[in-house]
Design an enzyme around this catalytic site. Structure first.
Site, PDB file in Angstrom:
ATOM      1  N   ASN A 103       0.815  -1.228   0.000  1.00  0.00           N
ATOM      2  CA  ASN A 103       0.000   0.000   0.000  1.00  0.00           C
ATOM      3  C   ASN A 103       0.841   1.268   0.000  1.00  0.00           C
ATOM      4  O   ASN A 103       0.294   2.362   0.016  1.00  0.00           O
ATOM      5  CB  ASN A 103      -1.039  -0.017   1.125  1.00  0.00           C
ATOM      6  CG  ASN A 103      -0.431  -0.140   2.499  1.00  0.00           C
ATOM      7  OD1 ASN A 103       0.787  -0.250   2.652  1.00  0.00           O
ATOM      8  ND2 ASN A 103      -1.267  -0.135   3.526  1.00  0.00           N
ATOM      9  N   LYS A 104       2.153   1.125  -0.004  1.00  0.00           N
ATOM     10  CA  LYS A 104       3.079   2.256  -0.213  1.00  0.00           C
ATOM     11  C   LYS A 104       2.700   3.482   0.610  1.00  0.00           C
ATOM     12  O   LYS A 104       2.590   4.588   0.090  1.00  0.00           O
ATOM     13  CB  LYS A 104       3.164   2.596  -1.706  1.00  0.00           C
ATOM     14  CG  LYS A 104       3.708   1.423  -2.534  1.00  0.00           C
ATOM     15  CD  LYS A 104       3.998   1.779  -3.964  1.00  0.00           C
ATOM     16  CE  LYS A 104       4.630   0.630  -4.737  1.00  0.00           C
ATOM     17  NZ  LYS A 104       3.786  -0.586  -4.882  1.00  0.00           N
TER      18      LYS A 104
END
Lengths: 306, 306
Positions: A103-104
């Site tokens: 999900n950075k």
């Protein structure tokens, strides 16, 4: 148990280090599933990507040690999609898979803490811990600097989790900022060196840290360079397969004992069939076995079978 | 209508450019609300932060043109929290507020597209558009380069939306990477110049682009420098108030006509009271009016009152 030790244990048990990327795009789902969730709402779309993802988990769980759900495709379905993401992660854990939530995230202070605890250790409220995504690891973006990374490390270290920091990404345009020459070396080397320091703070028995680096297989020279700088860091390697990286391109990521690298394939596994293919589950299984065979032939990953 | 024109219109209508940051942390909520949602589940926590956020919207909507929900605190409550985020954004729009979803996304290709459409133009599925978060703008991280930013620009340009790119963040550790000397200038200047190019591709009638820059008030010298480089870019300025930035520190962000800057205050407005304060809504209103007064006294924001 330390994240790197858990990861290595899982890889040895399966005899490989392939990560199945779960990227459920609506237009790549089997028609059969699309037709049964054709309500025309985001809720129906979420049900479809959930069903597909859960069925993929059943196929890949006996074969690979790790899965990586791509959060964007769940978020695209709104709150119902996030519920699907939660259920996919729950099922993966129940199947004994190591989970990397892709999900950075990246933010500062208590905001970063909220993201980190949601992904890893759980949200704390009135002295109780509530599981949110409960992944084993997540991906994060380094642009904001160490104090913004700190809450992610803290959350990981509360629960034996891990953090994968973007170092050299697999996209063509990665070089725009990541290759800028900063005081004589590229920006991604500065980030890599920081990752090396953060990882060294907490090494597992296997000699690897709980902070990993994302380095794309699409840049094999950079991959080999980062491995040289960071012998004690686990690499998460995207770009193998559909993005154009070959098994040989990933070879530089492994340690002699086959450890220290996780090779991801997403579309190569979960979009390896035409939507009207009835036997799509067999196709996913074949593609997964083929990727493992391909990587085993061309890299030190074979040492995991030992 | 172009994002920058909509933004400026909203600011002129309210006579200020204050953005109310909606950061609903459980332990800063009024006790009254906490007690009524004390079920001990993430769902109850989500209900509490939703109620608080909606009540804050009612207070600030007559006073400010813009709100910025911090996605992390909604995500901390899981899928129910994301539903709360959706409802808060819906209500803000219905109140005529410009909404900036602060979720700092960043990814590549179709993954970036999924995040972008979720935040802005809507998820497209079988030819239909489904609103997900439907914000007017979101925040994004530049580390992955232009091709990773492209899908966010495309989504924004489909719906008259905007994108705010992190340039110089407000945290103490921002300098670790953002100030690295890259070919004779700091990394954040490279990012700022890229933002300047992207913004120039699509200017509104007001002369400002639909790509903005996040530049912290906690670094006034850098703020003034970035303004000098980017006369046609809207700045989203965090760090005013609780994080230590003064109104004078934000002065460099404004154009002579009061346009081109959005000053955010989060905890200064929504955590300006003790949890047991019964009249917390009056406290939020007073704090909002005081921030507007403070900024109007010290900056060119006063020109918006025209």
């Amino acid at each position: 148990m330390h994240f790197a030790d858990r990861l290595l244990h899982a890889c040895r048990k399966k005899g490989n280090a392939l990560c199945a990327g779960i990227d459920p795009r609506w237009d790549q789902l089997p028609l059969d599933i699309r037709n049964r969730h054709a309500g025309g709402t985001l809720g129906a779309m979420a049900s479809a990507i959930e069903e597909f993802s859960l069925r993929v988990l059943d196929i890949v769980a006996p074969l690979v040690p790790i899965i990586k759900p791509q959060s964007a495709f769940f978020e695209a379905c709104g709150p119902a999609g996030m519920l699907a993401q939660q259920r996919v992660l729950q099922k993966a854990r129940s199947l004994g898979l190591i989970t990397i939530l892709d999900n950075k995230r990246g933010d500062i202070a208590t905001t970063a803490e909220a993201y980190a605890d949601a992904a890893l250790a759980g949200t704390h409220w009135n002295g109780h811990r509530h599981e949110v995504w409960s992944a084993d690891a997540l991906t994060i973006n380094p642009y904001l600097g160490r104090d913004a990374v700190e809450p992610f490390l803290a959350s990981a270290r509360k629960c034996g989790g891990g953090v994968f920091v973007l170092v050299r990404t697999s996209n063509k345009g990665a070089k725009q900022f990541q290759d800028l020459n900063c005081d004589g070396k590229p920006l991604y080397q500065h980030v890599a060196e920081a990752v090396g320091e953060w990882a060294a703070e907490n090494l597992g028995a296997c000699g690897l840290g709980d902070v990993g680096a994302v380095v794309g297989a699409t840049h094999p020279a950079e991959l080999a360079a980062v491995r040289h700088w960071l012998p004690h860091v686990v690499f998460l390697v995207p770009g193998y397969g559909a993005q154009g990286g070959s098994a040989a391109d990933t070879a530089g990521a492994f340690r002699a004992d086959g450890a220290a690298a996780v090779i991801n394939s997403s579309r190569g596994l979960t979009a390896c069939f035409k939507p009207d293919e009835v036997q799509w589950e067999s196709a996913v299984e074949r593609a997964t076995r083929a990727a493992i065979h391909d990587l085993t032939q061309s890299t030190l990953m074979k040492a995991l079978k030992g």
